[in-house]
Motif scaffolding. Structure first.
Motif, PDB file in Angstrom:
ATOM      1  N   THR A 102     -13.798 -35.694  14.455  1.00 23.41           N
ATOM      2  CA  THR A 102     -12.408 -36.133  14.606  1.00 23.41           C
ATOM      3  C   THR A 102     -12.091 -36.557  16.035  1.00 23.41           C
ATOM      4  OG1 THR A 102     -11.683 -33.846  14.999  1.00 23.41           O
ATOM      5  CG2 THR A 102     -11.610 -34.653  12.712  1.00 23.41           C
ATOM      6  N   GLY A 103     -13.079 -36.510  16.918  1.00 20.59           N
ATOM      7  CA  GLY A 103     -12.858 -36.835  18.322  1.00 20.59           C
ATOM      8  C   GLY A 103     -13.228 -38.265  18.669  1.00 20.59           C
ATOM      9  N   TRP A 104     -13.074 -38.591  19.938  1.00 21.86           N
ATOM     10  CA  TRP A 104     -13.348 -39.946  20.431  1.00 21.86           C
ATOM     11  C   TRP A 104     -14.757 -40.087  21.000  1.00 21.86           C
ATOM     12  CZ3 TRP A 104     -14.594 -40.491  25.557  1.00 21.86           C
ATOM     13  CH2 TRP A 104     -14.301 -39.412  26.387  1.00 21.86           C
ATOM     14  N   GLU A 105     -15.485 -38.969  21.111  1.00 15.30           N
ATOM     15  CA  GLU A 105     -16.845 -39.032  21.635  1.00 15.30           C
ATOM     16  C   GLU A 105     -17.816 -38.478  20.594  1.00 15.30           C
ATOM     17  OE1 GLU A 105     -17.133 -36.638  25.167  1.00 15.30           O
ATOM     18  OE2 GLU A 105     -16.148 -34.947  24.237  1.00 15.30           O
ATOM     19  N   PRO A 106     -19.114 -38.746  20.757  1.00 11.57           N
ATOM     20  CA  PRO A 106     -20.076 -38.227  19.783  1.00 11.57           C
ATOM     21  C   PRO A 106     -19.976 -36.705  19.658  1.00 11.57           C
ATOM     22  CG  PRO A 106     -21.140 -39.831  21.202  1.00 11.57           C
ATOM     23  CD  PRO A 106     -19.774 -39.559  21.788  1.00 11.57           C
ATOM     24  N   MET A 107     -20.176 -36.234  18.439  1.00  9.38           N
ATOM     25  CA  MET A 107     -20.209 -34.797  18.154  1.00  9.38           C
ATOM     26  C   MET A 107     -21.675 -34.413  18.002  1.00  9.38           C
ATOM     27  SD  MET A 107     -18.270 -32.855  15.053  1.00  9.38           S
ATOM     28  CE  MET A 107     -18.043 -31.092  15.059  1.00  9.38           C
ATOM     29  N   ARG A 108     -22.130 -33.437  18.772  1.00 10.80           N
ATOM     30  CA  ARG A 108     -23.532 -33.026  18.752  1.00 10.80           C
ATOM     31  C   ARG A 108     -23.663 -31.668  18.082  1.00 10.80           C
ATOM     32  NH1 ARG A 108     -25.910 -36.830  21.728  1.00 10.80           N
ATOM     33  NH2 ARG A 108     -24.662 -37.886  23.285  1.00 10.80           N
ATOM     34  N   LEU A 109     -24.571 -31.615  17.114  1.00 10.64           N
ATOM     35  CA  LEU A 109     -24.776 -30.409  16.322  1.00 10.64           C
ATOM     36  C   LEU A 109     -26.250 -30.033  16.316  1.00 10.64           C
ATOM     37  CD1 LEU A 109     -22.851 -31.704  13.164  1.00 10.64           C
ATOM     38  CD2 LEU A 109     -21.893 -30.306  14.996  1.00 10.64           C
ATOM     39  N   LEU A 110     -26.530 -28.749  16.192  1.00 13.25           N
ATOM     40  CA  LEU A 110     -27.871 -28.262  15.901  1.00 13.25           C
ATOM     41  C   LEU A 110     -27.834 -27.746  14.470  1.00 13.25           C
ATOM     42  CD1 LEU A 110     -28.638 -26.276  19.176  1.00 13.25           C
ATOM     43  CD2 LEU A 110     -29.278 -28.624  18.605  1.00 13.25           C
ATOM     44  N   VAL A 111     -28.895 -28.029  13.696  1.00  9.99           N
ATOM     45  CA  VAL A 111     -28.931 -27.582  12.301  1.00  9.99           C
ATOM     46  C   VAL A 111     -30.250 -26.879  12.008  1.00  9.99           C
ATOM     47  CG1 VAL A 111     -27.346 -29.361  11.477  1.00  9.99           C
ATOM     48  CG2 VAL A 111     -29.791 -29.814  11.474  1.00  9.99           C
ATOM     49  N   ILE A 112     -30.158 -25.869  11.160  1.00 11.00           N
ATOM     50  CA  ILE A 112     -31.338 -25.150  10.691  1.00 11.00           C
ATOM     51  C   ILE A 112     -31.266 -25.108   9.173  1.00 11.00           C
ATOM     52  CG2 ILE A 112     -32.556 -22.938  10.632  1.00 11.00           C
ATOM     53  CD1 ILE A 112     -31.271 -22.358  13.396  1.00 11.00           C
ATOM     54  N   TYR A 113     -32.359 -25.485   8.519  1.00 20.94           N
ATOM     55  CA  TYR A 113     -32.486 -25.358   7.067  1.00 20.94           C
ATOM     56  C   TYR A 113     -33.519 -24.284   6.769  1.00 20.94           C
ATOM     57  CZ  TYR A 113     -30.374 -30.058   6.648  1.00 20.94           C
ATOM     58  OH  TYR A 113     -29.557 -31.149   6.711  1.00 20.94           O
ATOM     59  N   SER A 114     -33.214 -23.435   5.779  1.00 21.26           N
ATOM     60  CA  SER A 114     -34.177 -22.431   5.348  1.00 21.26           C
ATOM     61  C   SER A 114     -34.119 -22.309   3.836  1.00 21.26           C
ATOM     62  CB  SER A 114     -33.878 -21.080   5.991  1.00 21.26           C
ATOM     63  OG  SER A 114     -34.807 -20.114   5.542  1.00 21.26           O
ATOM     64  N   PRO A 115     -35.227 -22.554   3.160  1.00 20.37           N
ATOM     65  CA  PRO A 115     -36.515 -22.978   3.699  1.00 20.37           C
ATOM     66  C   PRO A 115     -36.474 -24.446   4.110  1.00 20.37           C
ATOM     67  CG  PRO A 115     -36.616 -22.969   1.313  1.00 20.37           C
ATOM     68  CD  PRO A 115     -35.264 -22.407   1.694  1.00 20.37           C
ATOM     69  N   ALA A 116     -37.504 -24.852   4.828  1.00 24.17           N
ATOM     70  CA  ALA A 116     -37.629 -26.256   5.228  1.00 24.17           C
ATOM     71  C   ALA A 116     -37.719 -27.124   3.980  1.00 24.17           C
ATOM     72  CB  ALA A 116     -38.873 -26.437   6.095  1.00 24.17           C
ATOM     73  N   GLY A 117     -37.337 -28.369   4.116  1.00 23.29           N
ATOM     74  CA  GLY A 117     -37.476 -29.322   3.022  1.00 23.29           C
ATOM     75  C   GLY A 117     -36.289 -30.244   2.856  1.00 23.29           C
ATOM     76  N   ALA A 118     -35.079 -29.756   3.161  1.00 26.35           N
ATOM     77  CA  ALA A 118     -33.893 -30.600   3.003  1.00 26.35           C
ATOM     78  C   ALA A 118     -33.964 -31.832   3.897  1.00 26.35           C
ATOM     79  CB  ALA A 118     -32.628 -29.796   3.294  1.00 26.35           C
ATOM     80  N   GLU A 119     -34.655 -31.713   5.036  1.00 27.56           N
ATOM     81  CA  GLU A 119     -34.787 -32.875   5.932  1.00 27.56           C
ATOM     82  C   GLU A 119     -35.591 -33.986   5.275  1.00 27.56           C
ATOM     83  OE1 GLU A 119     -38.332 -30.392   6.472  1.00 27.56           O
ATOM     84  OE2 GLU A 119     -36.206 -29.895   6.463  1.00 27.56           O
ATOM     85  N   ARG A 120     -36.550 -33.647   4.432  1.00 29.21           N
ATOM     86  CA  ARG A 120     -37.323 -34.682   3.716  1.00 29.21           C
ATOM     87  C   ARG A 120     -36.438 -35.398   2.711  1.00 29.21           C
ATOM     88  NH1 ARG A 120     -41.107 -30.558   4.275  1.00 29.21           N
ATOM     89  NH2 ARG A 120     -40.752 -29.742   2.178  1.00 29.21           N
ATOM     90  N   ASP A 121     -35.539 -34.650   2.061  1.00 32.56           N
ATOM     91  CA  ASP A 121     -34.621 -35.262   1.101  1.00 32.56           C
ATOM     92  C   ASP A 121     -33.713 -36.268   1.800  1.00 32.56           C
ATOM     93  OD1 ASP A 121     -35.741 -33.625  -0.836  1.00 32.56           O
ATOM     94  OD2 ASP A 121     -34.136 -32.124  -0.720  1.00 32.56           O
TER      95      ASP A 121
END
Length: 138
Positions: A102-121
């Motif tokens: 909702t801001g005027w600049e990029p929003m930076r996030l860190l994400v963790i998926y457990s178990p791994a695999g959602a990143e492939r999807d």
């Protein structure tokens, strides 16, 4: 790095970028990148005024940590909540969620998926443009 090309220390320009119209993702730890088996870890940059539609990750828990920027987080069809740097957001497996910058600049996030695999999807979605390591999104 070991003989499989995996390493313990990984930088953003060492891995591919997944580019969407709402932002860019880089996964720094996946089974393919580091050999991690129980989780994946990445960085997300949401463009100003952008975000991703409500979705879920079947069988996968997610943690989102807000590094910078401000936005709204929806979890489980509840009313969106304002989030800012320092917020840690837990998304249970199979629960719908969305994040909007909702801001005027990029929003930076860190994400963790457990178990791994959602990143492939995510990588396999038709709207995803995959850029090789070191390439800069235009």
């Amino acid at each position: 790095m070991d003989k499989l090309g995996r390493g313990y220390i990984v930088y953003g320009d060492d891995v591919e970028s997944m580019v969407f119209d709402w932002g860019t993702l880089k996964f720094l730890s996946t089974p393919e990148v580091t050999g991690a088996e129980r989780f994946s870890f990445g960085m997300v940059v949401l463009a100003p005024g952008k975000g991703h539609d409500s979705h879920s990750h079947p069988g996968v828990e997610e943690i989102i940590y807000v590094v910078s920027g401000e936005g709204e987080q929806m979890v489980d069809h509840q009313s969106p909540v304002k989030v800012r740097p320092g917020a840690s957001i837990f998304i249970p497996a199979d629960v719908d969620h969305s994040t909007i910058n909702t801001g005027w600049e990029p929003m930076r996030l860190l994400v963790i998926y457990s178990p791994a695999g959602a990143e492939r999807d995510l990588r396999d979605l038709p709207e995803c443009q995959v850029l090789p390591p070191g390439a800069v999104p235009q």
